[in-house]
Design a protein around this motif. Structure first.
Motif, PDB file in Angstrom:
ATOM      1  N   PRO A 121     -13.082  -1.146   4.719  1.00 39.87           N
ATOM      2  CA  PRO A 121     -14.595  -1.174   4.574  1.00 39.87           C
ATOM      3  C   PRO A 121     -14.984  -2.769   3.909  1.00 39.87           C
ATOM      4  N   ALA A 122     -16.170  -3.290   4.113  1.00 41.22           N
ATOM      5  CA  ALA A 122     -16.732  -4.433   3.826  1.00 41.22           C
ATOM      6  C   ALA A 122     -16.490  -4.315   2.044  1.00 41.22           C
ATOM      7  N   GLY A 123     -16.300  -5.297   1.426  1.00 43.56           N
ATOM      8  CA  GLY A 123     -16.030  -5.456   0.016  1.00 43.56           C
ATOM      9  C   GLY A 123     -14.647  -5.095  -0.238  1.00 43.56           C
ATOM     10  N   SER A 124     -13.896  -4.712   0.650  1.00 42.69           N
ATOM     11  CA  SER A 124     -12.581  -4.342   0.307  1.00 42.69           C
ATOM     12  C   SER A 124     -11.514  -5.340   0.790  1.00 42.69           C
ATOM     13  N   ILE A 125     -10.125  -5.504   0.181  1.00 42.41           N
ATOM     14  CA  ILE A 125      -9.293  -6.333   0.810  1.00 42.41           C
ATOM     15  C   ILE A 125      -8.073  -5.712   1.589  1.00 42.41           C
ATOM     16  N   GLY A 126      -7.670  -5.776   2.670  1.00 43.40           N
ATOM     17  CA  GLY A 126      -6.447  -4.841   3.229  1.00 43.40           C
ATOM     18  C   GLY A 126      -5.303  -5.674   2.951  1.00 43.40           C
ATOM     19  N   THR A 127      -4.366  -4.990   3.526  1.00 43.09           N
ATOM     20  CA  THR A 127      -2.947  -5.431   3.332  1.00 43.09           C
ATOM     21  C   THR A 127      -2.436  -6.122   4.639  1.00 43.09           C
ATOM     22  N   GLN A 128      -1.129  -6.630   4.374  1.00 52.02           N
ATOM     23  CA  GLN A 128      -0.582  -7.266   5.434  1.00 52.02           C
ATOM     24  C   GLN A 128      -0.427  -6.197   6.686  1.00 52.02           C
ATOM     25  N   LEU A 129      -1.004  -6.783   7.907  1.00 54.43           N
ATOM     26  CA  LEU A 129      -0.970  -5.840   8.945  1.00 54.43           C
ATOM     27  C   LEU A 129       0.613  -5.860   9.743  1.00 54.43           C
ATOM     28  N   GLU A 130       1.119  -4.931   9.690  1.00 51.82           N
ATOM     29  CA  GLU A 130       2.648  -4.766  10.310  1.00 51.82           C
ATOM     30  C   GLU A 130       2.420  -4.687  11.803  1.00 51.82           C
ATOM     31  N   PRO A 131       3.487  -4.885  12.445  1.00 48.83           N
ATOM     32  CA  PRO A 131       3.597  -4.963  13.875  1.00 48.83           C
ATOM     33  C   PRO A 131       3.486  -3.381  14.403  1.00 48.83           C
ATOM     34  N   SER A 132       2.804  -3.381  15.453  1.00 43.17           N
ATOM     35  CA  SER A 132       2.430  -2.020  16.146  1.00 43.17           C
ATOM     36  C   SER A 132       1.376  -1.243  15.287  1.00 43.17           C
ATOM     37  N   VAL A 158      -6.179  -5.979  14.995  1.00 43.52           N
ATOM     38  CA  VAL A 158      -4.874  -5.957  15.840  1.00 43.52           C
ATOM     39  C   VAL A 158      -4.232  -7.379  15.750  1.00 43.52           C
ATOM     40  N   ARG A 159      -2.819  -7.255  16.183  1.00 47.21           N
ATOM     41  CA  ARG A 159      -1.971  -8.344  16.432  1.00 47.21           C
ATOM     42  C   ARG A 159      -2.240  -8.542  17.951  1.00 47.21           C
TER      43      ARG A 159
END
Length: 408
Positions: free
Chosen positions: A76-87, A57-58
């Motif tokens: 999951p482990a081994g993956s890369i997420g994307t930029q976490l947007e507000p809310s 979270v932010r």
């Protein structure tokens, strides 16, 4: 006679670390001594990651408990997420990289999914900045020292080396030790005992001690109680070995030939120390040949009584070998512990008593402390270091040295 500490200091002042090293696979380095510092090839962890299953979270979105956020991604482990947007929040699992924009992890136990809302999560706590985030490189930093020279490589050190990306390690070559045992009364288990004969327990005990310290041990067997045979055994043992150890023949009787044999084949620097058990202990060196440039093999002669032989190995041979190996820690750990026994026969020598930790957290004493009763060492789990001239009464605090600290 030298005190125990004086004898240890004398031996260590002569021991010189072996200089040869070899490269072995990391998986094969257990029990070896690291020859040089090694640096990590990678950052560990390679990215900021989560220490918990939960939600990334932010902090700006969760000022008060009960905030509801949209679940925008799953990492999951081994993956890369994307930029976490507000809310929004990211469903994340232990070890997975923290997405950029997130500055805290809330463990799943502190979250609820609103009824009927599979794409939303309610955050029931106010997290702190950095909560449950393991930072990039917090364990190891690429290019920085991961393990230092002189480290004894245990399973956990091999794990560190593996996490640093190291497939091979440079380790000291093993210390080479030759051992032989004197006494016409000795026989090997399985052989018939002649009248007055005994089985040679010191052979198995001392060879096992050498192997527990990671040495290459050569067993030269039982040597007859003759000066010529003892000298011949010393000449044989000196070839290709760093150290010779013997058991028996170090007293001053007519059948004790170690002292004159070592004197003839080399030199003797130390003879007898003020400890019990184990007063007879010899230290010196044996020539490898008649050519001075071929050097010497160190020599340590231990008493023949089985407890004396075992205890003097632990107290004197062990630190000498550790110094030869180049270990960074030599002195064994000791602990103040409560004696639950009386030992009122104060001796002028430094005594080492076989004891065992009892269920009350104190120390019990084996009832027979004779140097010939090896079952006292098998029954016990350590030694009490009793200073010269001191008696022990139940309730006294004493210096306890566990066998586990003396056999590694």
């Amino acid at each position: 006679m030298l005190t125990a500490q004086q004898a240890i200091d004398h031996l260590l002042s002569h021991a010189q670390t072996v200089t040869e090293s070899e490269e072995v696979k990391t998986q094969a380095a257990l029990g070896r001594i690291l020859a040089e510092n090694v640096n990590s090839l990678v950052d560990v962890p390679p990215l900021d990651n989560t220490a918990m299953d939960g939600y990334a979270v932010r902090i700006a979105d969760v000022h008060v408990p009960g905030a509801i956020l949209r679940i925008a991604q799953r990492i999951p482990a081994g993956s890369i997420g994307t930029q976490l947007e507000p809310s929004t929040a990211a469903r994340i699992f232990t070890g997975a990289p923290v997405p950029s924009g997130a500055d805290a992890i809330v463990m799943q136990e502190d979250c609820t999914l609103p009824e009927g809302q599979v794409e939303q999560v309610q955050i029931n706590v106010t997290p702190a900045v950095g909560q449950w985030i393991r930072r990039k490189g917090e364990d190891l930093t690429a290019g920085k020292t991961a393990l230092v020279a002189g480290t004894f490589l245990r399973p956990q050190e091999l794990g560190v080396a593996a996490s640093a990306g190291l497939t091979h390690l440079s380790v000291k070559r093993r210390v080479r030790v030759a051992a032989f045992f004197t006494g016409d009364e000795l026989a090997l288990p399985g052989e018939p005992l002649k009248p007055g004969g005994i089985y040679n327990s010191n052979r198995d005990t001392l060879l096992a001690c050498l192997k527990s310290l990671g040495c290459d041990a050569t067993d030269l067997g039982i040597v007859p109680d003759r000066l010529d045979a003892t000298r011949q055994a010393l000449r044989q043992a000196s070839k290709g070995h760093d150290l010779i150890i013997t058991s028996g023949g170090v007293s001053v009787g007519e059948e004790d030939h170690i002292k004159p044999a070592v004197t003839a084949e080399g030199r003797l620097d130390l003879w007898q120390i003020a400890i019990k058990p184990g007063k007879p202990l010899a230290f010196g060196a044996v020539r490898k040949s008649d050519k001075p440039e071929d050097g010497e093999a160190w020599f340590i002669g231990l008493p023949g009584n089985p407890v004396s032989s075992f205890v003097t190995f632990l107290l004197f041979v062990r630190p000498f070998i550790l110094k030869l190996q180049g270990r960074d820690v030599i002195a064994p750990q000791s602990y103040p512990m409560r004696a639950d026994f009386d030992w009122l026969k104060a001796d002028r020598r430094n005594e080492f008593l076989r004891v065992k930790i009892n269920s009350q957290g104190g120390l019990d004493l084996f009832p027979n402390q004779s140097s010939g009763v090896l079952t006292s060492a098998s029954w016990g789990d350590g030694l009490v270091d009793c200073p010269p001239g001191e008696a022990i009464k139940a309730g006294d605090m004493v210096k306890y040295i566990p066998f586990s600290a003396l056999l590694s």
